[in-house]
Motif scaffolding. Structure first.
Motif, mmCIF file in Angstrom:
data_model
loop_
_atom_site.group_PDB
_atom_site.id
_atom_site.type_symbol
_atom_site.label_atom_id
_atom_site.label_comp_id
_atom_site.label_asym_id
_atom_site.label_seq_id
_atom_site.Cartn_x
_atom_site.Cartn_y
_atom_site.Cartn_z
ATOM 1 N N ILE A 1 71.928 90.080 -47.532
ATOM 2 C CA ILE A 1 71.278 91.291 -47.019
ATOM 3 C C ILE A 1 71.438 91.367 -45.501
ATOM 4 C CG2 ILE A 1 69.026 92.408 -46.660
ATOM 5 C CD1 ILE A 1 68.322 91.305 -49.511
ATOM 6 N N LYS A 2 71.242 90.237 -44.831
ATOM 7 C CA LYS A 2 71.409 90.190 -43.376
ATOM 8 C C LYS A 2 72.848 90.544 -42.982
ATOM 9 C CE LYS A 2 70.222 87.150 -39.518
ATOM 10 N NZ LYS A 2 69.740 85.809 -39.143
ATOM 11 N N ALA A 3 73.820 90.078 -43.767
ATOM 12 C CA ALA A 3 75.230 90.395 -43.490
ATOM 13 C C ALA A 3 75.484 91.890 -43.613
ATOM 14 C CB ALA A 3 76.143 89.620 -44.436
ATOM 15 N N TYR A 4 75.013 92.491 -44.691
ATOM 16 C CA TYR A 4 75.226 93.924 -44.887
ATOM 17 C C TYR A 4 74.483 94.747 -43.835
ATOM 18 C CZ TYR A 4 77.451 92.666 -49.261
ATOM 19 O OH TYR A 4 78.291 92.124 -50.202
ATOM 20 N N LYS A 5 73.283 94.315 -43.463
ATOM 21 C CA LYS A 5 72.540 95.038 -42.425
ATOM 22 C C LYS A 5 73.205 94.923 -41.056
ATOM 23 C CE LYS A 5 67.950 95.341 -44.371
ATOM 24 N NZ LYS A 5 66.526 95.070 -44.189
ATOM 25 N N SER A 6 73.950 93.851 -40.838
ATOM 26 C CA SER A 6 74.649 93.703 -39.556
ATOM 27 C C SER A 6 75.950 94.505 -39.539
ATOM 28 C CB SER A 6 74.915 92.232 -39.247
ATOM 29 O OG SER A 6 75.863 91.688 -40.134
ATOM 30 N N GLY A 7 76.337 95.064 -40.704
ATOM 31 C CA GLY A 7 77.512 95.921 -40.761
ATOM 32 C C GLY A 7 78.695 95.373 -41.531
ATOM 33 N N ALA A 8 78.542 94.234 -42.183
ATOM 34 C CA ALA A 8 79.645 93.635 -42.933
ATOM 35 C C ALA A 8 80.040 94.513 -44.118
ATOM 36 C CB ALA A 8 79.254 92.245 -43.424
ATOM 37 N N ASP A 9 81.323 94.491 -44.442
ATOM 38 C CA ASP A 9 81.834 95.203 -45.605
ATOM 39 C C ASP A 9 81.682 94.385 -46.884
ATOM 40 O OD1 ASP A 9 83.176 97.680 -44.398
ATOM 41 O OD2 ASP A 9 83.933 96.044 -43.163
ATOM 42 N N ASP A 10 81.633 93.059 -46.722
ATOM 43 C CA ASP A 10 81.480 92.182 -47.875
ATOM 44 C C ASP A 10 80.910 90.853 -47.396
ATOM 45 O OD1 ASP A 10 81.585 91.301 -50.508
ATOM 46 O OD2 ASP A 10 83.762 91.175 -50.600
ATOM 47 N N TYR A 11 80.403 90.067 -48.360
ATOM 48 C CA TYR A 11 79.806 88.767 -48.064
ATOM 49 C C TYR A 11 80.182 87.830 -49.200
ATOM 50 C CZ TYR A 11 76.213 85.212 -47.225
ATOM 51 O OH TYR A 11 75.557 84.036 -46.980
ATOM 52 N N ILE A 12 80.671 86.652 -48.867
ATOM 53 C CA ILE A 12 81.065 85.660 -49.868
ATOM 54 C C ILE A 12 80.575 84.298 -49.395
ATOM 55 C CG2 ILE A 12 83.348 85.269 -48.859
ATOM 56 C CD1 ILE A 12 84.437 85.097 -51.763
ATOM 57 N N THR A 13 80.228 83.426 -50.352
ATOM 58 C CA THR A 13 79.672 82.126 -49.984
ATOM 59 C C THR A 13 80.564 80.977 -50.435
ATOM 60 O OG1 THR A 13 78.391 82.002 -52.024
ATOM 61 C CG2 THR A 13 77.292 82.927 -50.095
ATOM 62 N N ALA A 14 80.361 79.838 -49.779
ATOM 63 C CA ALA A 14 81.036 78.597 -50.156
ATOM 64 C C ALA A 14 80.292 77.992 -51.337
ATOM 65 C CB ALA A 14 81.047 77.644 -48.969
ATOM 66 N N PRO A 15 80.957 77.286 -52.199
ATOM 67 C CA PRO A 15 82.400 77.025 -52.156
ATOM 68 C C PRO A 15 83.168 78.281 -52.563
ATOM 69 C CG PRO A 15 81.469 76.046 -54.128
ATOM 70 C CD PRO A 15 80.324 76.613 -53.333
ATOM 71 N N LEU A 16 84.234 78.553 -51.846
ATOM 72 C CA LEU A 16 85.014 79.760 -52.080
ATOM 73 C C LEU A 16 85.962 79.557 -53.253
ATOM 74 C CD1 LEU A 16 85.944 80.555 -48.395
ATOM 75 C CD2 LEU A 16 84.219 81.688 -49.779
ATOM 76 N N ASN A 17 85.950 80.486 -54.161
ATOM 77 C CA ASN A 17 86.911 80.499 -55.248
ATOM 78 C C ASN A 17 88.144 81.228 -54.716
ATOM 79 O OD1 ASN A 17 88.430 81.767 -57.416
ATOM 80 N ND2 ASN A 17 86.829 81.003 -58.771
ATOM 81 N N PRO A 18 89.306 80.573 -54.665
ATOM 82 C CA PRO A 18 90.497 81.208 -54.090
ATOM 83 C C PRO A 18 90.868 82.534 -54.750
ATOM 84 C CG PRO A 18 90.891 78.875 -54.458
ATOM 85 C CD PRO A 18 89.570 79.199 -55.086
ATOM 86 N N LEU A 19 90.731 82.630 -56.058
ATOM 87 C CA LEU A 19 91.070 83.883 -56.742
ATOM 88 C C LEU A 19 90.115 85.001 -56.348
ATOM 89 C CD1 LEU A 19 91.898 82.492 -60.295
ATOM 90 C CD2 LEU A 19 93.504 83.242 -58.526
ATOM 91 N N GLU A 20 88.830 84.685 -56.259
ATOM 92 C CA GLU A 20 87.849 85.688 -55.862
ATOM 93 C C GLU A 20 88.070 86.104 -54.409
ATOM 94 O OE1 GLU A 20 83.042 86.498 -55.646
ATOM 95 O OE2 GLU A 20 83.757 84.458 -56.035
ATOM 96 N N LEU A 21 88.346 85.146 -53.533
ATOM 97 C CA LEU A 21 88.604 85.466 -52.129
ATOM 98 C C LEU A 21 89.790 86.414 -52.002
ATOM 99 C CD1 LEU A 21 88.051 85.049 -49.093
ATOM 100 C CD2 LEU A 21 89.622 83.091 -49.206
ATOM 101 N N ARG A 22 90.890 86.096 -52.675
ATOM 102 C CA ARG A 22 92.075 86.965 -52.601
ATOM 103 C C ARG A 22 91.771 88.358 -53.153
ATOM 104 N NH1 ARG A 22 96.456 82.418 -54.196
ATOM 105 N NH2 ARG A 22 94.838 81.960 -55.670
ATOM 106 N N ALA A 23 91.015 88.426 -54.246
ATOM 107 C CA ALA A 23 90.673 89.725 -54.835
ATOM 108 C C ALA A 23 89.816 90.548 -53.882
ATOM 109 C CB ALA A 23 89.955 89.527 -56.167
#
Length: 119
Positions: free
Chosen positions: A86-108
């Motif tokens: 929520i803090k990321a989106y309120k700061s203006g981010a287009d998307d937010y993803i967390t670790a551990p990062l799934n490479p397929l999801e990150l690329r998508a």
């Protein structure tokens, strides 16, 4: 595409370069804002726990300045908590993803943001 301040930069770089993205790491907030103006990246992957300042604050600064407002920002977090996304989106981010990062999801997600920004 830029990764700003991410500790796992090498893994991100490897994953994204496999998709033929040019990936650059920027290590401090001053050079980040200055370089965005000069280089015009297609996307910024911004660490929420940036090295010398809060990543959410950098995102707010990007969105507040008409020179940088057009750059899509994906924030990378360490915690999978609603409060941080929520803090990321309120700061203006287009998307937010967390670790551990799934490479397929990150690329998508990166591909989706880039397609949307080119429309």
């Amino acid at each position: 595409m830029w990764v700003i301040g991410k500790k796992a930069y090498e893994n991100l770089k490897k994953t994204l370069e496999a998709e033929n993205y040019n990936v650059v790491n920027i290590l401090n907030s001053f050079s980040a804002l200055e370089t965005v103006s000069e280089e015009r990246p297609d996307l910024i992957l911004l660490d929420t726990a940036f090295l010398d300042t809060d990543g959410f604050e950098i995102c707010r600064q990007l969105r507040a300045n008409p020179k940088y407002r057009w750059v899509p920002v994906m924030m990378l977090g360490e915690k999978n908590e609603a409060e941080d996304s929520i803090k990321a989106y309120k700061s203006g981010a287009d998307d937010y993803i967390t670790a551990p990062l799934n490479p397929l999801e990150l690329r998508a997600r990166v591909g989706m943001i880039l397609r949307r920004s080119r429309v």
